[in-house]
Every structure is written in C-alpha cells, then in structure tokens.
Design an enzyme around this catalytic site. Structure first.
Site, PDB file in Angstrom:
ATOM      1  N   GLY A   1       0.803  -1.236   0.000  1.00 40.16           N
ATOM      2  CA  GLY A   1       0.000   0.000   0.000  1.00 40.16           C
ATOM      3  C   GLY A   1       0.826   1.271   0.000  1.00 40.16           C
TER       4      GLY A   1
ATOM      5  CG  ASP B   1      10.492  -9.317   1.107  1.00 40.74           C
ATOM      6  OD1 ASP B   1       9.549  -9.853   0.478  1.00 40.74           O
ATOM      7  OD2 ASP B   1      11.617  -9.134   0.620  1.00 40.74           O
TER       8      ASP B   1
ATOM      9  NE  ARG C   1       7.102   1.859  -4.490  1.00 44.00           N
ATOM     10  CZ  ARG C   1       7.355   0.869  -5.327  1.00 44.00           C
ATOM     11  NH1 ARG C   1       6.781   0.834  -6.513  1.00 44.00           N
ATOM     12  NH2 ARG C   1       8.171  -0.102  -4.994  1.00 44.00           N
TER      13      ARG C   1
ATOM     14  CE1 TYR D   1       3.101  -8.406 -13.239  1.00 43.32           C
ATOM     15  CE2 TYR D   1       1.912  -8.443 -15.314  1.00 43.32           C
ATOM     16  CZ  TYR D   1       2.066  -7.951 -14.027  1.00 43.32           C
ATOM     17  OH  TYR D   1       1.177  -7.018 -13.552  1.00 43.32           O
TER      18      TYR D   1
ATOM     19  CG  ASN E   1      -1.733  -3.605  -4.816  1.00 42.28           C
ATOM     20  OD1 ASN E   1      -2.123  -3.336  -5.949  1.00 42.28           O
ATOM     21  ND2 ASN E   1      -0.725  -2.960  -4.229  1.00 42.28           N
TER      22      ASN E   1
ATOM     23  CB  ALA F   1       3.486 -17.951 -15.514  1.00 39.11           C
TER      24      ALA F   1
END
Ligand SMILES: NC(=O)c1ccc[n+]([C@@H]2O[C@H](COP(=O)([O-])OP(=O)(O)OC[C@H]3O[C@@H](n4cnc5c(N)ncnc54)[C@H](OP(=O)(O)O)[C@@H]3O)[C@@H](O)[C@H]2O)c1
Lengths: 116, 239
Positions: free
Chosen positions: B10, B55, B12, B147, B82, B149
């Site tokens: 969250g 992380d 950016r 990406y 996200n 996949a």
C-alpha cells in the site's frame, strides 16, 4: 492465549472446540472420545477442520500444522490433541506417540497413492 | 462497525490509491511493504491505519501481521492482494533467480497471505478477497511470460478458492487491469505506451482510480453475489 499449556488443558480445549463446531451444525448429546475419527465418526469436513485449526490458533497461539506436523497425519481426535501437545513441547515428543504412528500411516498412504 | 481492509503493497501505486479510498470510506486499513514512503509517513499515528515494513515473501512475518491486524481492529473484512513486481525480459534471457523471485512475490506470497487472512475470515464467517491480476493473464505478450504465468495462476487460484470458501460466506474475485501509470510501468518507452493506447478501443491507458473503483465495487455489498470471477478493467484491449 494459554502459554504454557498443560497436556490436560490442551485436551479440554480441543474437545471443547470440536464440540462447539458440532453444536453449530445442530448435533445434540455430543460425546467425544479420543479414538473418534474426525471425518468418519464425527463427520467433520476439511473446511470444519480448517475452522477448528484457525480457532485453536487464535486460542492457543500455535499452529502445529505450519511446520511440525502434516495435517494429513491427523485422523482422530487424539491425533489432533497430540499435534497441539507437540507444538507446546516438541522436545518431549517420543517416536512412539500416537501422532508419530499417524504420520507413518499417512506417509505409507501417500506412497501407495503415488505408487512410490 | 468500521470494516477492516488489509492491502498488501500500500505504499505507492494502486495500493496507495486503495489505502486512500478505503480510509475515505471510514474503514480501518492495514498495509505492509518493504519500504516506507512519504505517503505512509503522513498517515503514521492515525488510529485507523496500521503499516509495517515487511517483505511479502517473509511468510512468518506476514502471518504475524495478519494476526496483529485482527487483534488491533477486531477483524479482517477485506484482503486486497495487490503486491506485484514486473520485469520486461524474454524468458531465455532471464536469470533463474529473477524468475523464482517473481513467482515468490507475485504468487506464493499472495497465496500465503490469502491463507492467513482466510483463517481470520473463517472465524468471522464472512470476508472478501480481491486478487490483483493483469490483462497479461488473459492475452500473451512478449517479454512478460513469467509475469503472465503468475497472474494467470492467481486467476485460477481465485476460482478454486471461491469454491472452497463460498460456503463460509467468503467471496474471492480478481481484478485484471490493463496498463495504468505507476512506478511499475515507468520504464516503458512513450512509444510503447502510445501503441498500447492505439490498440485499446477506448484509445487511452487506464486512470489509476478506474482500477481502484473495480476493487471497491468487488469489496462492497453491491457485489454480494459475485464470487470466483475475474473483472477485466482494460478499456477493451482484450475484447
Ligand atoms: N501498473 C500497471 O500498469 C499494472 C497493470 C496490470 C496489473 N498491475 C498489477 O497491479 C498491482 C499494483 O501495481 P502498481 O503498478 O501499483 O505497482 P507499484 O507502483 O510498483 O507498487 C507495488 C507495491 O508493492 C510493494 N511490493 C513490491 N514487492 C514487495 C515485496 N516483496 N514485499 C512487500 N511489498 C512489496 C511495493 O512496495 P516496496 O517496493 O517498498 O516493497 C509497492 O507498495 C500489481 O499486482 C501489478 O502486477 C499493474
């Protein structure tokens, strides 16, 4: 969260949580025995078991299935209790406890299924 | 009672847009990312906001963050998965470590975050998960095979998880955005952006708030009978 938890406490808590799920489902006069099979005897589905594990993690602050024990090794109420006892006292676990036996059974089932 | 929304990444881009939007609706918001931005700093200390430097590939830390959020705000109503990274490179030239890193960040981290949140949601007997996918999950494009996949896997995950959790009143959907301007696409050439805009029936890239609007919709009561779906928000580029 209970910490540390005695073996008797763990059994009481696990049985109480199972009973609550069965009551929610509408079961009455529930008597839980250690050798009851979670699925075959009590009729718990895998999502019931997921809810049970989630509630026990919230109450006890541990999840034995994250690393210590494979959930496929757990078939009976006693297996489940043994998994939580192991989470509180991993060093005290002996190779002969019920869970180790259950783990061996699960491994041999997996080997049969994969032909290995 | 205020809803609690957990948004990964969250700090950016789309994640920040969602943090702002959900807070404006009066929700409690929890988020994590690896680094703190000025956007996050400005909200620190607000009672309705919780952020931690994590992380997403550190599964134990993420699991702890979910449980912390549930204790702090009492529940987790919505998860927006996200976090994502993208690199533009053809598969034969990619370093194996970069392939593994992308799968870990875009897919494995999302699955494990959903697992932790689903446990809280099971206890509540309600919840909603929105996974951020991509148009690259739907159409093939050169340079984004890994990406693609990870995003296609997220869409498959969405459908099966919706079946698993639906009986417990937990909805699971994904949003597949077309390109919109954030740090993720800042490395793209203007000519490449123009080409994408020309191929898009609406003749432009998405505005970030148009992608956020789809997430807000799926997370709202208005979408109460929608689960297991991928909502494509791409100006028509995949139609
Ligand atoms: N932008 C587009 O055109 C586009 C199109 C389709 C789909 N999407 C998808 O939309 C989502 C958001 O994209 P965006 O453009 O807003 O990206 P962005 O601006 O690059 O932001 C990504 C966010 O994820 C965080 N993040 C990345 N790796 C992380 C990790 N290992 N652990 C924790 N947090 C991490 C970043 O913070 P830190 O770096 O500080 O950790 C940042 O907060 C992604 O899933 C992306 O794949 C984007």
């Amino acid at each position: 969260m209970l910490n540390p938890c005695s073996a008797a406490d763990i059994q009481t808590i696990v049985h109480a949580r199972i009973r609550a799920i069965l009551e929610d489902r509408g079961d009455e006069n529930i008597v839980i025995a250690g050798d009851d099979k979670l699925n075959a005897t009590l009729g718990l589905t895998s999502m019931d078991l997921a809810l049970l594990v989630s509630e026990l993690e919230a109450e006890l602050g541990v999840d034995p299935f994250a690393k210590l024990v494979s959930v496929t090794a757990v078939r009976s109420v006693d297996d489940l209790v043994a998994a939580y006892r192991l989470a509180f006292a991993p060093a005290a676990a002996t190779p002969d406890d019920g869970l180790a036996e259950a783990a061996r059974r699960a491994a041999s089932r997996r080997a049969r299924m994969t032909g290995g | 009672m205020s809803r609690t929304i957990l948004i990964s990444g969250g700090s950016r881009g789309l994640g920040a847009e969602l943090v702002t939007g959900f807070r404006a609706q009066g929700c409690n918001v929890a988020s994590f990312s690896r680094s703190k931005t000025a956007f996050i700093e400005a909200m620190e200390g607000s009672a309705d906001f919780h952020w931690q430097a994590i992380d997403g590939r550190d599964h134990e830390a993420v699991h702890g963050f979910v449980n912390d959020t549930a204790s702090r705000f009492g529940r987790v109503d919505v998860l927006v998965n996200n976090t994502g990274i993208a690199t533009d490179s053809v598969l034969p030239l990619m370093r194996p470590d970069d392939i593994i890193d992308m799968v870990d960040t875009n897919l494995t981290a999302a699955l494990l975050l959903a697992q932790s949140c689903s446990r809280v949601m099971l206890r509540q007997a309600s919840g909603c998960i929105v996974n951020i996918s991509s148009v690259n999950a739907i159409r093939g494009h050169e340079g984004v095979a890994v990406y693609s996949a990870t995003k296609a896997a997220l869409d498959g995950f969405t459908r099966s998880l919706a079946r698993e959790l639906g009986p417990r009143n937990i909805r699971v959907n994904s949003v597949a955005p077309g390109y919109f301007e954030t740090d993720m696409v800042k490395g793209m050439e203007p000519a490449q952006m123009d080409r994408i805009a020309r191929r898009t029936p609406l003749r432009r890239l998405a505005r970030i708030e148009e992608i956020a609007a789809a997430v807000h919709f799926l997370a709202s009561e208005q979408a109460s009978f929608i689960t297991g779906q991928t909502l494509v928000v791409d100006g028509g580029i995949t139609c």
